[in-house]
Design a protein around this motif. Structure first.
Motif, PDB file in Angstrom:
ATOM      1  N   LEU A 106      11.761   0.609   4.312  1.00 40.30           N
ATOM      2  CA  LEU A 106      11.819  -0.661   5.033  1.00 40.30           C
ATOM      3  C   LEU A 106      12.887  -0.622   6.126  1.00 40.30           C
ATOM      4  CD1 LEU A 106      11.537  -3.259   2.127  1.00 40.30           C
ATOM      5  CD2 LEU A 106       9.848  -2.849   3.907  1.00 40.30           C
ATOM      6  N   LYS A 107      14.043  -0.092   5.759  1.00 45.16           N
ATOM      7  CA  LYS A 107      15.152  -0.058   6.713  1.00 45.16           C
ATOM      8  C   LYS A 107      14.852   0.912   7.854  1.00 45.16           C
ATOM      9  CE  LYS A 107      20.191  -0.197   6.662  1.00 45.16           C
ATOM     10  NZ  LYS A 107      21.398  -0.105   5.808  1.00 45.16           N
ATOM     11  N   ALA A 108      14.210   2.032   7.528  1.00 50.29           N
ATOM     12  CA  ALA A 108      13.850   3.008   8.563  1.00 50.29           C
ATOM     13  C   ALA A 108      12.849   2.416   9.550  1.00 50.29           C
ATOM     14  CB  ALA A 108      13.278   4.255   7.905  1.00 50.29           C
ATOM     15  N   ILE A 109      11.893   1.608   9.042  1.00 47.46           N
ATOM     16  CA  ILE A 109      10.942   0.934   9.932  1.00 47.46           C
ATOM     17  C   ILE A 109      11.664  -0.077  10.807  1.00 47.46           C
ATOM     18  CG2 ILE A 109       8.991  -0.683  10.006  1.00 47.46           C
ATOM     19  CD1 ILE A 109       7.931   0.633   7.464  1.00 47.46           C
ATOM     20  N   ALA A 117       7.376   7.210   3.155  1.00 49.22           N
ATOM     21  CA  ALA A 117       6.637   5.998   3.498  1.00 49.22           C
ATOM     22  C   ALA A 117       5.194   6.073   3.016  1.00 49.22           C
ATOM     23  CB  ALA A 117       6.670   5.765   5.009  1.00 49.22           C
ATOM     24  N   GLY A 118       4.668   7.290   2.893  1.00 43.28           N
ATOM     25  CA  GLY A 118       3.312   7.482   2.391  1.00 43.28           C
ATOM     26  C   GLY A 118       3.230   7.521   0.884  1.00 43.28           C
ATOM     27  N   GLY A 119       4.374   7.335   0.202  1.00 37.88           N
ATOM     28  CA  GLY A 119       4.368   7.301  -1.249  1.00 37.88           C
ATOM     29  C   GLY A 119       4.408   8.667  -1.914  1.00 37.88           C
ATOM     30  N   TYR A 120       4.736   9.709  -1.157  1.00 38.96           N
ATOM     31  CA  TYR A 120       4.778  11.055  -1.721  1.00 38.96           C
ATOM     32  C   TYR A 120       5.972  11.218  -2.657  1.00 38.96           C
ATOM     33  CZ  TYR A 120       1.320  12.837   1.633  1.00 38.96           C
ATOM     34  OH  TYR A 120       0.184  13.070   2.348  1.00 38.96           O
ATOM     35  N   SER A 121       5.784  11.969  -3.717  1.00 41.02           N
ATOM     36  CA  SER A 121       6.878  12.320  -4.616  1.00 41.02           C
ATOM     37  C   SER A 121       7.638  13.506  -4.021  1.00 41.02           C
ATOM     38  CB  SER A 121       6.333  12.703  -5.992  1.00 41.02           C
ATOM     39  OG  SER A 121       5.576  13.908  -5.909  1.00 41.02           O
ATOM     40  N   ASN A 122       8.820  13.804  -4.584  1.00 43.33           N
ATOM     41  CA  ASN A 122       9.572  14.968  -4.114  1.00 43.33           C
ATOM     42  C   ASN A 122       8.756  16.249  -4.242  1.00 43.33           C
ATOM     43  OD1 ASN A 122      11.698  13.265  -3.615  1.00 43.33           O
ATOM     44  ND2 ASN A 122      13.000  14.020  -5.264  1.00 43.33           N
ATOM     45  N   LYS A 123       8.019  16.360  -5.332  1.00 41.27           N
ATOM     46  CA  LYS A 123       7.195  17.554  -5.558  1.00 41.27           C
ATOM     47  C   LYS A 123       6.109  17.677  -4.497  1.00 41.27           C
ATOM     48  CE  LYS A 123       4.501  19.886  -9.164  1.00 41.27           C
ATOM     49  NZ  LYS A 123       4.015  19.779 -10.578  1.00 41.27           N
ATOM     50  N   ALA A 157       0.835  -1.204   0.000  1.00 37.75           N
ATOM     51  CA  ALA A 157       0.000   0.000   0.000  1.00 37.75           C
ATOM     52  C   ALA A 157       0.867   1.251   0.000  1.00 37.75           C
ATOM     53  CB  ALA A 157      -0.926   0.001   1.215  1.00 37.75           C
ATOM     54  N   THR A 158       1.928   1.217   0.788  1.00 33.73           N
ATOM     55  CA  THR A 158       2.856   2.345   0.837  1.00 33.73           C
ATOM     56  C   THR A 158       3.498   2.579  -0.519  1.00 33.73           C
ATOM     57  OG1 THR A 158       3.338   1.935   3.176  1.00 33.73           O
ATOM     58  CG2 THR A 158       4.950   3.227   1.941  1.00 33.73           C
ATOM     59  N   GLU A 159       3.958   1.509  -1.140  1.00 31.59           N
ATOM     60  CA  GLU A 159       4.622   1.621  -2.437  1.00 31.59           C
ATOM     61  C   GLU A 159       3.664   2.129  -3.514  1.00 31.59           C
ATOM     62  OE1 GLU A 159       6.087  -2.288  -3.068  1.00 31.59           O
ATOM     63  OE2 GLU A 159       7.602  -2.164  -1.497  1.00 31.59           O
TER      64      GLU A 159
END
Length: 212
Positions: A204-207, A164-170, A96-98
């Motif tokens: 993943l690593k941050a989680i 993690a929420g799938g946001y783009s840089n923009k 879902a995150t991806e």
């Protein structure tokens, strides 16, 4: 008289489930703008009927909830997607995150939790921790050698949560009132600290390391 808490597009391949969710949410001040039996129909109706939140089953024949979130993200449509599932699987949270979903809940969540999730997503928040992240940490366990090279700043942690929420840089730039180039630099620093060049792997690593 106050207006509705939020307007919602509802997608589920089971008519009885849709009817139950509609009845439940309308009693709580949520307006169902329209219903759809699959993701393709949902996306078609969404073009003519904008809503505050898309509420979709994650598993549907054809275009499922994950693909709905993915297509909206790829079309730069910022309508938040809240995915529902009966499957208590940690991997679904990651998927879902991806895909770019902004929220994820199990179908056995309390009615108040569902209402609050919709209201919070409509207000711009992200809710992507409905299930324990412990199984995720167990599956993607890292050794001490994999610990971050440096501590994270408060702003870097905030950007990691948006990643993690799938946001783009923009989208991150807009949400944090930063220049897009500045966000790109922050993301590069984050990836470097986590010793990875992949955004999904970084999350993943941050989680796993309890950074977020």
């Amino acid at each position: 008289m106050s207006g509705p808490l939020a307007t919602v597009a509802l997608a589920d391949d089971q008519a009885l489930v849709r009817a139950g969710l509609r009845a439940l949410l309308e009693r709580q001040g949520i307006v169902i703008a329209f219903e759809a039996g699959d993701g393709e129909a949902l996306l078609a109706q969404l073009r003519d009927t904008p809503v505050d939140v898309v509420l979709s089953d994650i598993r549907m024949p054809g275009v499922d909830g994950l693909e709905v979130a993915r297509r909206l993200r790829d079309a730069s449509d910022a309508t938040p997607v809240l995915l529902l599932t009966t499957f208590d699987e940690p991997d679904l949270l990651l998927q879902a995150t991806e895909a770019g979903a902004r929220g994820f809940l199990l179908k056995d969540a309390a009615p108040d939790d569902l209402r609050d999730a919709i209201v919070r997503l409509a207000a711009g928040e992200t809710l992507l921790q409905p299930v324990s992240t412990d199984p995720v940490r167990a599956r993607y366990r890292y050794h001490a050698d994999d610990a971050p090279r440096d501590l994270f700043t408060e702003r870097e942690v905030a950007i990691l949560r948006l990643l993690a929420g799938g946001y783009s840089n923009k989208e991150i730039a807009r949400a944090m009132f930063l220049a897009e180039g500045t966000v790109k630099n922050y993301v590069s620093t984050i990836l470097d600290k986590l010793d990875t060049r992949d955004r999904t792997r970084a999350v993943l690593k941050a989680i796993t390391l309890r950074v977020i």
